[in-house]
Design a protein around this motif. Structure first.
Motif, short mmCIF file in Angstrom:
data_model
loop_
_atom_site.label_atom_id
_atom_site.label_comp_id
_atom_site.label_asym_id
_atom_site.label_seq_id
_atom_site.Cartn_x
_atom_site.Cartn_y
_atom_site.Cartn_z
N LEU A 131 47.35 -19.91 39.78
CA LEU A 131 47.23 -18.51 40.22
C LEU A 131 46.57 -17.67 39.13
N TYR A 132 46.95 -17.94 37.88
CA TYR A 132 46.35 -17.24 36.75
C TYR A 132 44.84 -17.49 36.70
N MET A 133 44.44 -18.77 36.86
CA MET A 133 43.03 -19.11 36.79
C MET A 133 42.26 -18.51 37.97
N LYS A 144 41.74 -14.77 37.31
CA LYS A 144 40.68 -14.54 36.34
C LYS A 144 39.31 -14.81 36.96
N GLU A 145 39.22 -15.90 37.77
CA GLU A 145 37.95 -16.26 38.39
C GLU A 145 37.49 -15.18 39.37
N LEU A 146 38.44 -14.53 40.07
CA LEU A 146 38.04 -13.48 40.99
C LEU A 146 37.31 -12.36 40.25
N MET A 147 37.87 -11.99 39.08
CA MET A 147 37.20 -10.96 38.28
C MET A 147 35.82 -11.42 37.84
N VAL A 148 35.76 -12.66 37.34
CA VAL A 148 34.49 -13.18 36.84
C VAL A 148 33.47 -13.27 37.97
N PRO A 190 37.65 -12.90 30.67
CA PRO A 190 36.72 -12.91 31.81
C PRO A 190 35.28 -12.62 31.36
N PHE A 191 35.11 -11.70 30.41
CA PHE A 191 33.75 -11.38 30.00
C PHE A 191 33.07 -12.58 29.33
N LEU A 192 33.81 -13.31 28.47
CA LEU A 192 33.23 -14.49 27.82
C LEU A 192 32.83 -15.53 28.86
N ILE A 193 33.68 -15.72 29.88
CA ILE A 193 33.38 -16.68 30.93
C ILE A 193 32.14 -16.23 31.70
N TYR A 194 32.11 -14.94 32.03
CA TYR A 194 30.95 -14.38 32.74
C TYR A 194 29.68 -14.65 31.95
#
Lengths: 451, 451
Positions: free
Chosen positions: A351-353, A356-360, B276-280
């Motif tokens: 759920l955490y991942m 985070k992925e939704l934001m990214v 999230p920004f680093l992943i983006y």
């Protein structure tokens, strides 16, 4: 001082000075001699080169060769020479080579070995490929629990030549049950009169022979160990896995995982040696499966055929939209699969991942939508721009969600999460992309004029 | 006897028995304590747990923690405690943690260290990330060339506690130039009166601090070494890389390669900790690039728009045909990229690998063509079957050729072949697929009636 045995050997063979070659061979690391033989493989010149070395070195070089070449050389050797090679090889490498031979040759070699070697060989060869048993060696050092540091050092000095490592010594009782471990570092820094049972480490990390070999590699890497003992169910010491075997296992496992990431199945012994048929077999199953899976995208296209026929310009954006969903999803799946393999991500983190992925992915989708809108602006009727932009964000979002959740789902089902490969994620994202794009287009275009 | 320190620790903390916990901590491997802290991270309870251990163990546990958590803990420690931690840590881990601290804290810690530690720390911290210098340690054991085996053993016994390994000892002259190496195995099996210069191995595999760290890992794995010395240009010994560091490097490098295979860029410290920004940032560049690259497929579609409008049934097979080319190409590229990474495939093998792939891909293409023809048979006008079948074979062939040749081309250009990722190969194969499919369809359909 940097040592490049491989180049050195090429020069020496080219010069043709037999004496210089024989002298140099004694100095060149076995891995380099083996690379030379592998890279320039020809049975008779390889046998001639091996013949120039003492038998222990022959065995060491032989152990480094590619399985294909080991098999080829073994079948061209005199049985007596092969049996001597077997005697000199480390027990784990011997078992690997034994498994390559045909039954007749296996028998012939076996008959020439001593009873103890024969039993050891049969036992090690009996473990299934991919288990700890199949990579462990029986050349470990043991000491009885009753002695002193001095006794142990004396014993190690004597047995050192036959042991794969003496830096870890296992302490056993009369039934060969593992009681503890002593490092050579401890032995040489302790007083000679200290008792082994007082200095040994009792809490020992152990392996079982039926564990997957990847587990051994993971544990060796985790605890920074030179070697780990392998014990049977009743705690009897039966083998040892060393750090260098663990490094080979890591390489092999990572190769498998990378192949899986592109839907390539198990391929023994590397792509260069593999026969076309073996390569075909490792690749065809998933390809055919994906052909059928892609029928769903085709059905989506046909469902919207009237819309497409009257708005043919929509097709221009189709490939880049569905590819974007697939690419984003493949990124997400790869990050999760690798995170799971390195124990960075666990089942409970889904759920955490996902959050985070939704934001990214909203960030990714909006950026890509802006990029493509600039193209759309120059190319087509402006009415299509919001359709393409909205489709891009939605498709990227759906691709990301599929990419994140699929590995967790597979793991939950007890499957290997690496099956969530780029092609599979792309296929699912493609079908979703077709429906989303044309669905959005149909909604917008019924509200306005056709493009 | 199997040891699971992590679970043990969870139970103990839950029970709340401080004495039992302190006693148990002495027995639990540092890696397990570190995992417990990482998985249940909270600054103050982590500091309290560390406080229950002797300072050497604190340093060892701290070295295993995730960089994020190291940084967080360091900034909450008293400077005196942090300085003591630095004194007790191994030199390579100390340099890594130092790099995480802010400048003020770096200064504060530095002022509390002895001159020798300070210099060592500054020197190790000065090497660029990803080089041998950045992973080497200065806690290696040395002996002078002039002594005997007995002298060497005495010296090792004394210095052992501060050394990362004493199983390899480096022989140096007065200028600290590396002359050879002696293993502890040699030392304990040789007569005490033997001279070091007579028994040392003179041909030593060495590293240079500016080499890529992946090279160190490759060499350690190739020669099955416990440690390799690092020397400066004038052969002065300056460090050592150990097998456990090499295993960490392999894991890090394989993570990078797997990420690259899905067009994910460099991501420090794992997906779970990354913002999230680093992943983006690690993902957006390639995604946008691929959006634009996919415009070529769109242009292909528009070029054939009249054909498509009058034969809309063709669209049904479009997704599965172009996906098949991409999937086959991604398989081929992945096999070559991994083969190159493991030194199985070399630059000179390109023609051999291409030839083999042609055989394999014809087999793959024909099988996939048969599979899809059975679908076509039930679904559409029979005239489309030969179009689809011929397109499948051609597209798979083209995808395979792109997949095989692209890594060789990239390597030739001095780029990382891993850039030939599944998404890039798929994009190229997609554009080719559109042209091949509609090109073949146009040819066939002008010879017969429209579908």
């Amino acid at each position: 001082m940097t040592y490049e045995g491989y180049e050195h050997l090429i020069d020496l063979v080219a010069q043709g000075d037999e004496q210089a070659l024989t002298a140099a061979l004694a100095e060149i690391p076995a891995a380099d001699v083996a690379e030379y033989i592998d890279q320039n493989f020809e049975v008779y010149s390889a046998l001639a080169l091996l013949d120039k070395m003492p038998s222990e070195q022959q065995a060491e070089v032989f152990g480094y060769l590619r399985p294909n070449n080991q098999e080829d050389l073994a079948s061209h050797m005199e049985v007596g020479v092969l049996a001597q090679l077997f005697r000199d090889m480390s027990s784990d490498e011997r078992a690997d080579v034994y498994a390559l031979l045909d039954v007749k040759l296996q028998d012939a070699v076996m008959r020439r070995l001593a009873k103890k070697e024969r039993e050891d060989l049969l036992r090690l060869a009996s473990y299934e490929e991919g288990t700890v048993g199949s990579v462990m060696t029986s050349d470990y050092a043991v000491i009885p629990v009753s002695g002193t540091v001095d006794d142990a050092l004396k014993r190690l000095r004597q047995s050192a030549p036959e042991k794969e490592t003496i830096y870890q010594t296992y302490v056993v009782d009369r039934e060969h049950k593992l009681l503890g471990v002593v490092s050579l570092r401890q032995l040489i820094t302790m007083a000679p009169s200290e008792k082994i049972e007082d200095i040994m480490t009792r809490d020992v990390v152990v392996l079982r022979p039926e564990m997957p070999q990847s587990e051994a590699a993971r544990i060796i890497s985790r605890y920074d160990l030179i070697a780990i003992p392998v014990v049977s169910d009743d705690d009897v010491l039966i083998g040892m896995v060393t750090f260098d075997d663990a490094m080979d296992v890591v390489e092999e496992e990572d190769t498998d995982t990378m192949h899986k990431s592109a839907t390539v199945g198990k391929l023994e012994g590397g792509i260069k040696d593999a026969s076309p048929f073996l390569i075909y077999r490792s690749r065809i199953n998933w390809l055919v499966l994906l052909v059928f899976a892609n029928i769903f995208s085709g059905m989506g296209m046909i469902y919207f055929e009237d819309l497409i026929a009257t708005n043919i310009a929509l097709l221009f954006f189709l490939p880049l939209l569905i590819a974007s969903g697939g690419n984003t999803g493949a990124q997400a799946a790869t990050l999760i699969v690798r995170g799971m393999a390195t124990n960075d991500v666990e089942k409970k983190d889904w759920l955490y991942m996902l959050g985070k992925e939704l934001m990214v992915s909203v960030g990714l989708g909006v950026t890509m939508a802006i990029a493509i809108s600039t193209v759309a602006f120059f190319r087509v009727d402006p009415v299509i721009i919001p359709i393409v932009a909205l489709s891009m964000v939605s498709i990227v979002l759906v691709g990301s969600i599929v990419g994140i959740l699929l590995p967790f789902l597979l793991k939950r089902l007890g499957w290997d999460p690496a099956v969530a490969s780029a092609p599979l994620v792309t296929t699912i994202a493609d079908a979703g992309g077709v429906l989303i794009y044309f669905g959005i287009a149909a909604t917008f275009l019924t509200m306005s004029a056709p493009v």
